[in-house]
Write a protein that holds these residues in place. Sequence first.
Motif, PDB file in Angstrom:
ATOM      1  N   PHE A  77       0.816  -1.194  -0.090  1.00  0.00           N
ATOM      2  CA  PHE A  77      -0.045   0.005   0.056  1.00  0.00           C
ATOM      3  C   PHE A  77       0.959   1.342  -0.015  1.00  0.00           C
ATOM      4  CE2 PHE A  77      -3.121   2.558   2.713  1.00  0.00           C
ATOM      5  CZ  PHE A  77      -3.603   3.325   1.530  1.00  0.00           C
ATOM      6  N   ARG A  80       2.146   1.853  -3.402  1.00  0.00           N
ATOM      7  CA  ARG A  80       1.200   2.136  -4.374  1.00  0.00           C
ATOM      8  C   ARG A  80       0.968   3.466  -4.350  1.00  0.00           C
ATOM      9  NH1 ARG A  80      -3.045  -1.669  -5.713  1.00  0.00           N
ATOM     10  NH2 ARG A  80      -2.105  -3.554  -6.027  1.00  0.00           N
ATOM     11  N   ALA A  81       0.915   4.037  -2.938  1.00  0.00           N
ATOM     12  CA  ALA A  81       0.504   5.464  -2.780  1.00  0.00           C
ATOM     13  C   ALA A  81       1.773   6.267  -3.335  1.00  0.00           C
ATOM     14  CB  ALA A  81       0.117   5.662  -1.235  1.00  0.00           C
ATOM     15  N   THR A  84       1.798   6.173  -7.168  1.00  0.00           N
ATOM     16  CA  THR A  84       0.602   6.941  -8.048  1.00  0.00           C
ATOM     17  C   THR A  84       0.937   8.445  -8.262  1.00  0.00           C
ATOM     18  OG1 THR A  84      -1.730   7.497  -7.808  1.00  0.00           O
ATOM     19  CG2 THR A  84      -0.723   7.774  -5.920  1.00  0.00           C
ATOM     20  N   THR A  85       1.909   9.192  -7.114  1.00  0.00           N
ATOM     21  CA  THR A  85       2.489  10.260  -7.753  1.00  0.00           C
ATOM     22  C   THR A  85       3.542  10.461  -8.659  1.00  0.00           C
ATOM     23  OG1 THR A  85       3.998  10.188  -5.878  1.00  0.00           O
ATOM     24  CG2 THR A  85       1.806  10.699  -5.100  1.00  0.00           C
ATOM     25  N   THR A 185      -4.854   1.730 -13.807  1.00  0.00           N
ATOM     26  CA  THR A 185      -4.698   2.572 -12.741  1.00  0.00           C
ATOM     27  C   THR A 185      -4.933   3.853 -13.176  1.00  0.00           C
ATOM     28  OG1 THR A 185      -2.379   2.903 -13.135  1.00  0.00           O
ATOM     29  CG2 THR A 185      -2.692   1.239 -11.872  1.00  0.00           C
ATOM     30  N   ARG A 186      -5.350   3.785 -14.478  1.00  0.00           N
ATOM     31  CA  ARG A 186      -5.789   5.334 -15.085  1.00  0.00           C
ATOM     32  C   ARG A 186      -7.255   5.297 -15.498  1.00  0.00           C
ATOM     33  NH1 ARG A 186      -1.947   8.960 -13.828  1.00  0.00           N
ATOM     34  NH2 ARG A 186      -1.878   7.801 -12.251  1.00  0.00           N
ATOM     35  N   ALA A 187      -7.866   4.380 -15.979  1.00  0.00           N
ATOM     36  CA  ALA A 187      -9.170   4.279 -16.212  1.00  0.00           C
ATOM     37  C   ALA A 187      -9.566   3.158 -15.529  1.00  0.00           C
ATOM     38  CB  ALA A 187      -9.312   3.929 -17.716  1.00  0.00           C
ATOM     39  N   PRO A 188     -11.045   3.255 -14.906  1.00  0.00           N
ATOM     40  CA  PRO A 188     -11.703   2.074 -14.533  1.00  0.00           C
ATOM     41  C   PRO A 188     -11.996   0.734 -15.168  1.00  0.00           C
ATOM     42  CG  PRO A 188     -13.095   3.683 -14.601  1.00  0.00           C
ATOM     43  CD  PRO A 188     -12.014   4.375 -15.179  1.00  0.00           C
ATOM     44  N   LEU A 189     -11.683  -0.287 -14.572  1.00  0.00           N
ATOM     45  CA  LEU A 189     -11.912  -1.611 -15.231  1.00  0.00           C
ATOM     46  C   LEU A 189     -13.537  -1.568 -15.839  1.00  0.00           C
ATOM     47  CD1 LEU A 189     -10.506  -4.714 -13.617  1.00  0.00           C
ATOM     48  CD2 LEU A 189      -9.836  -3.790 -15.733  1.00  0.00           C
ATOM     49  N   ARG A 204      -0.649  -7.594 -10.297  1.00  0.00           N
ATOM     50  CA  ARG A 204      -0.615  -7.030  -8.981  1.00  0.00           C
ATOM     51  C   ARG A 204      -1.625  -7.393  -7.878  1.00  0.00           C
ATOM     52  NH1 ARG A 204      -1.202  -0.882  -9.442  1.00  0.00           N
ATOM     53  NH2 ARG A 204      -3.175  -0.909  -8.743  1.00  0.00           N
ATOM     54  N   ASP A 324      -7.427  -7.399  -5.415  1.00  0.00           N
ATOM     55  CA  ASP A 324      -6.481  -6.315  -5.211  1.00  0.00           C
ATOM     56  C   ASP A 324      -6.542  -6.190  -3.631  1.00  0.00           C
ATOM     57  OD1 ASP A 324      -5.282  -3.468  -6.524  1.00  0.00           O
ATOM     58  OD2 ASP A 324      -5.707  -3.559  -4.286  1.00  0.00           O
ATOM     59  N   VAL A 326      -4.987  -3.990  -1.801  1.00  0.00           N
ATOM     60  CA  VAL A 326      -5.039  -2.723  -1.146  1.00  0.00           C
ATOM     61  C   VAL A 326      -6.444  -2.517  -1.024  1.00  0.00           C
ATOM     62  CG1 VAL A 326      -4.316  -0.391  -1.445  1.00  0.00           C
ATOM     63  CG2 VAL A 326      -2.577  -2.157  -1.950  1.00  0.00           C
ATOM     64  N   GLU A 327      -7.100  -2.647  -2.159  1.00  0.00           N
ATOM     65  CA  GLU A 327      -8.585  -2.547  -1.933  1.00  0.00           C
ATOM     66  C   GLU A 327      -9.198  -3.283  -0.858  1.00  0.00           C
ATOM     67  OE1 GLU A 327      -9.271  -1.271  -6.626  1.00  0.00           O
ATOM     68  OE2 GLU A 327     -10.207  -2.992  -5.924  1.00  0.00           O
ATOM     69  N   GLY A 330      -8.519  -2.363   2.610  1.00  0.00           N
ATOM     70  CA  GLY A 330      -8.868  -0.982   3.044  1.00  0.00           C
ATOM     71  C   GLY A 330     -10.435  -1.195   3.538  1.00  0.00           C
TER      72      GLY A 330
ATOM     73  N   ARG B  37      -7.502   7.517  -8.090  1.00  0.00           N
ATOM     74  CA  ARG B  37      -6.207   7.122  -7.952  1.00  0.00           C
ATOM     75  C   ARG B  37      -6.099   6.525  -6.682  1.00  0.00           C
ATOM     76  NH1 ARG B  37      -6.194   8.330 -12.609  1.00  0.00           N
ATOM     77  NH2 ARG B  37      -5.179  10.203 -13.574  1.00  0.00           N
ATOM     78  N   TYR B  43      -8.278   2.629   1.056  1.00  0.00           N
ATOM     79  CA  TYR B  43      -9.873   2.527   0.608  1.00  0.00           C
ATOM     80  C   TYR B  43     -10.681   2.215   1.600  1.00  0.00           C
ATOM     81  CZ  TYR B  43      -7.827   2.123  -4.063  1.00  0.00           C
ATOM     82  OH  TYR B  43      -7.134   2.161  -5.267  1.00  0.00           O
TER      83      TYR B  43
END
Lengths: 375, 285
Positions: A77, A80-81, A84-85, A185-189, A204, A324, A326-327, A330, B37, B43
């Motif tokens: 996580f 990933r955070a 993303t930057t 990571t740029r457009a939703p599935l 991933r 995923d 991380v999802e 969370g 993002r 999440y």
Amino acid sequence: MAYVAVKGGERAIEAAHAWLAECRRGDPAVAELGLPQIAGQLGRAVDRVMAEGSLYDPELAALAIKQAQGDLVEAAFLLRAYRTTLPRFAASLPVRTERMALRRRISAIFKDLPGGQVLGPTTDYTHRLLDFALAAEAPPPPPAARAEAPAPGREPVPSVAQLLRAEGLLQSEPVAAAPDPGDLTRAPLAYPPARDLRLQALARGDEGFLLGLGYSTQRGYGGSHPFVGELRTGAVSVEIVPPELGFAVDIGEITLTECQMVNQFAGSKTQPAQFTSGYGLAFGHADRRAMAMALVDRALRAGELGEETGAPAQDAEFVLSHADNVESTGFVEHLKLPHYVDFQSEIENVRRLRAARADAPAVAAAPAAAAEAAE
Amino acid sequence: MKGYNFAYLDEQTKRMIRRAILKAVAIPGHQIPFGAREMPLPYGWGTGGIQVTAAILGADDVLKVIDQGADDTTNAVSIRRFFAATAGVRTTTRTAEASVIQTRHRIPETPLTEAQILVYQVPQPEPLYRLEPSRSETTQMHALADYGAMHVKLYEDIARWGQVAISYDYPVMVAGRYLTSPSPIPAFDNPKLHRMPALQLFGAGREKRIYAIPPYTDVRSLDFDDHPFAPPHARGACALCGATDAYLDEVVIDDRGRRMFVCSDTDHCATRRDAGHLGAEGVAP
């Protein structure tokens, strides 16, 4: 009695962070872990964090592992955070794994093959006996005898898949029409996603989740008769074509593990009997991860191959929206956040239903809805 | 904050989110996919709401963040600190002073105005997911306005228990077209959604969806002609400020099961006490 409001959330958070830092450091009388120690001696943990963190950087992964106190999902996580930057300045050319500087290369379907079988630094044939000698500091082990590995760019070692395809025994992989692969990571599935996006999500995805799903296909939930065509680990060059140059330049190398599963396929009305493949690719040395990914990739192809579907591992929406970690972590852990407003309305609801039942005993027991999980 | 753009997200990402918001406002209640993002908060902690807030926040905005109606809950504190650090905007606990209010699980008691935007954190934007888990299926159901399954669920509740057994995240029809999740607010708050003067934006980060209820939009809680939606009423008065029309939390005060009720909206309660309203246990703040 006066109600004492729960003020001071801010102070509590600061104190929690300070205590966490203290716990992370542990006993100050014991030497602090250095990042080279983590990167150099906990390599499998670093590899997993790089894969699930979707970022190839052993040093940052080691830092994440240290910061997360060895909690690898938390470390992924953190990575990933950070990832993303980062700006994206180029997409690499497809890496050429046939030109990999092999540390390890095995095939389970041929006794020997061009390029040979190379065991490499594997735990496969170790006896799992705790080595108490490791508990004491000891001088480094003597160098091992190793197979001559071809350097990148030297004589390529063709994959088993290439050998089988030359004879038409293995289905050719359709080449994607679009030159640029998708990026979830740029457009939703959107469902059903194309294979490039499925492979990205699996690459991933959580190793434990992939392992369990892959295992389920072996136990009959969407079986695909897998054989390890080939498993290879080693360094490959990463190349990009800068637009101002117009030709490929080598920007460094990364270590990958690639698995080509070879699966039975009885053929269909339009296709003769042929083997098909599932593909797994992971950062670092990660046999388990690459193999599990290949099993799940093949299971997700059941629909396009006209096979029966219905097993969990064959359901792209089910697999990809829960792979995923991380999802998942969370949303599972968010149940720790305060939910007392919703719980209050549930209490009122249950009281109301119980009162209604006391008035009319014929009515059935409390509804399942009242027990639904909080959000 | 050094090294980061205003309100954390880069400008390209903000533009992408704003485009999704514009689309959401144009199609009230319809879920718009967006390229959510990965945020530095987990999440489930409000990453959708945070991204929406980051995309709409300007330097002159005044931000209020509440969780469970309260400004002092730990996650509200954490998100407020995040924006104070990354955007440097003024923050407030006063509903009336805020231009942007990010919320989880409540709508403030103080009526909002046209000058305000309410941003909801949404765990599960799909109102049909308990009836149909596949989002490929629910997308089609929305396209066809095929909401029979939800009506059947409500009907079955009434047939079994004599009433609808949904106490929070009570589904609503927005502008007569889309079945929409109001996020897990108590059904008590649902009437506030209807024709609210403030713009309401909903962000779901993990599920990568944004939706909106524009100002003065009709929002109807799902019901039947002979079983109209009846929002639950408060069962008593706030022990601190004496309010009888606010949503109340039940607080257990000893180990013999004694309880008291207090406002969940901490600003509403403090404002009332400032104005001299005191409940049974109340002291002026």
